[in-house]
Design an enzyme around this catalytic site. Sequence first.
Site, PDB file in Angstrom:
ATOM      1  N   GLU A 214       8.984  85.943  18.455  1.00 36.44           N
ATOM      2  CA  GLU A 214       9.654  86.653  17.356  1.00 36.44           C
ATOM      3  C   GLU A 214      10.173  88.043  17.748  1.00 36.44           C
ATOM      4  O   GLU A 214       9.786  89.065  17.175  1.00 36.44           O
ATOM      5  CB  GLU A 214       8.722  86.734  16.145  1.00 36.44           C
ATOM      6  CG  GLU A 214       8.326  85.347  15.641  1.00 36.44           C
ATOM      7  CD  GLU A 214       7.319  85.358  14.489  1.00 36.44           C
ATOM      8  OE1 GLU A 214       6.953  86.441  14.001  1.00 36.44           O
ATOM      9  OE2 GLU A 214       6.900  84.259  14.091  1.00 36.44           O
ATOM     10  N   ASN A 258      10.344  82.278  21.377  1.00 36.41           N
ATOM     11  CA  ASN A 258      10.108  81.528  20.139  1.00 36.41           C
ATOM     12  C   ASN A 258      10.412  82.415  18.935  1.00 36.41           C
ATOM     13  O   ASN A 258      10.025  83.583  18.901  1.00 36.41           O
ATOM     14  CB  ASN A 258       8.623  81.113  20.136  1.00 36.41           C
ATOM     15  CG  ASN A 258       8.253  80.145  19.053  1.00 36.41           C
ATOM     16  OD1 ASN A 258       8.883  79.104  18.890  1.00 36.41           O
ATOM     17  ND2 ASN A 258       7.197  80.455  18.301  1.00 36.41           N
ATOM     18  N   HIS A 294      10.205  76.974  10.056  1.00 34.68           N
ATOM     19  CA  HIS A 294       9.532  77.217   8.775  1.00 34.68           C
ATOM     20  C   HIS A 294      10.615  77.181   7.687  1.00 34.68           C
ATOM     21  O   HIS A 294      11.352  78.149   7.494  1.00 34.68           O
ATOM     22  CB  HIS A 294       8.816  78.571   8.786  1.00 34.68           C
ATOM     23  CG  HIS A 294       7.699  78.631   9.775  1.00 34.68           C
ATOM     24  ND1 HIS A 294       6.527  77.927   9.608  1.00 34.68           N
ATOM     25  CD2 HIS A 294       7.568  79.300  10.952  1.00 34.68           C
ATOM     26  CE1 HIS A 294       5.714  78.158  10.622  1.00 34.68           C
ATOM     27  NE2 HIS A 294       6.337  78.987  11.463  1.00 34.68           N
ATOM     28  N   GLU A 324       7.167  74.882  15.211  1.00 32.85           N
ATOM     29  CA  GLU A 324       6.220  75.200  14.134  1.00 32.85           C
ATOM     30  C   GLU A 324       6.705  74.615  12.803  1.00 32.85           C
ATOM     31  O   GLU A 324       6.685  75.282  11.763  1.00 32.85           O
ATOM     32  CB  GLU A 324       6.046  76.722  13.996  1.00 32.85           C
ATOM     33  CG  GLU A 324       5.608  77.420  15.267  1.00 32.85           C
ATOM     34  CD  GLU A 324       5.395  78.925  15.099  1.00 32.85           C
ATOM     35  OE1 GLU A 324       5.242  79.380  13.944  1.00 32.85           O
ATOM     36  OE2 GLU A 324       5.366  79.629  16.135  1.00 32.85           O
ATOM     37  N   ASP A 326       7.304  73.194   9.340  1.00 31.65           N
ATOM     38  CA  ASP A 326       6.771  72.874   8.017  1.00 31.65           C
ATOM     39  C   ASP A 326       7.891  73.095   7.015  1.00 31.65           C
ATOM     40  O   ASP A 326       8.786  73.903   7.241  1.00 31.65           O
ATOM     41  CB  ASP A 326       5.501  73.656   7.649  1.00 31.65           C
ATOM     42  CG  ASP A 326       5.654  75.172   7.761  1.00 31.65           C
ATOM     43  OD1 ASP A 326       6.782  75.689   7.641  1.00 31.65           O
ATOM     44  OD2 ASP A 326       4.638  75.859   7.959  1.00 31.65           O
TER      45      ASP A 326
END
Length: 394
Positions: A214, A258, A294, A324, A326
């Site tokens: 990030e 990432n 996300h 990641e 979701d």
Amino acid sequence: MLSISASLGAILALLPVATAQSAVWGQCGGQTWPGPTTCVAGSVCTFQNPFYSQCLPTAVTTGAGTTGTATSAAALPTGTSTAKSNTVAKTLGGKLYFGSATDNPEFTDTAYLSTLGDNTLFGQITAGNSMKWDATEPERGMLLSLPGDAVAALAKKNGQILRGHNCVWYNQLASWVTATSFNATTLTSILQTHCSTVVSHYAGQIYSWDVVNEPFNDDGTIRSFVFSNVSGSVNLNYATTALVAARAADPNAKLYINDYNIDGAGAKSTAMQNLVKALKAAKTPIDGVGIQGHLIVGEVPSKAALIANYEAFTALGVEIAITELDIRMTLPETPALLAQQQADYTTVISACKAVAGCVGVTIWDYTDKGAALPWDDNLVRKPAYDGIIAGFTD
């Protein structure tokens, strides 16, 4: 005794506090959330994941994945596919793996471990927290019994690929890193030593590392924190330091950067692409970009938009992975929301399938948190699971 006007003024002064609250089921927190962080009476702001906290009724039990809905669980549809997600990802999707995040606190749950350990469902695992800086080096030079070793051992036992997460991030740094005013030379040395030591500890066990996590704000500017400010002005020199140290520590591990909100085109995706170009031009080791994923039910970019953005990254000579994934919804769950979530999972998975350089997909743990994942908190597959299978078989 206050005058009427004074009393009215006092009441009005309180109104912003009273009204600046989220309603029941509304969002009340999460990374980049600009809105209210408290809830109206009768509800409490409940953490679901780093990107989403929600006002849940106080009368509702709020364990991981609990929906709090008045609709009985039996009334909600469940997944029907009996196909195995990792097997399908590899044989029909052409991918290296389908995997899940996990971590040490969940290892006391035998039912959870039984599902996670099925490598026909999950061919890869990522340590959600136990390889981050605060867990691996809580005191300077202290790298003794690393909690991530348990995750690595689990992956080895089950024949699963292991991803490392992460070397350097603005969050979850050990307090000693930020509590002392180190000079630029010392900070650079600290970063080199940390990345080198942690990556070398797991050398030969890990497929890829999220070396830098990030680095950008949502507008594409560089995130400001202790390592990006090392020379007094915000820059990405620290990324080069970390990547070079990681390559020397494990020459065979794939090195990733990432980030979230880089699923579709935009300022942040452009910034990441420019960073990859600059690193490549400088011959700095960089092998992949992690697209966290996300996402929000009903707000996922189109398949065409995802493919175009994924290909913009792979055209730079790096692989990508969904790291990641979701897809969260505003509770309570309903059949309509579950159907949309199923379709959204299909969109993301099928986009990855369509891009050869997208090597795999990791869901951010497989059981429900904020109704975002393909298994509920009772380990029952949801329609979202069917969406995943459809994405790999389309």
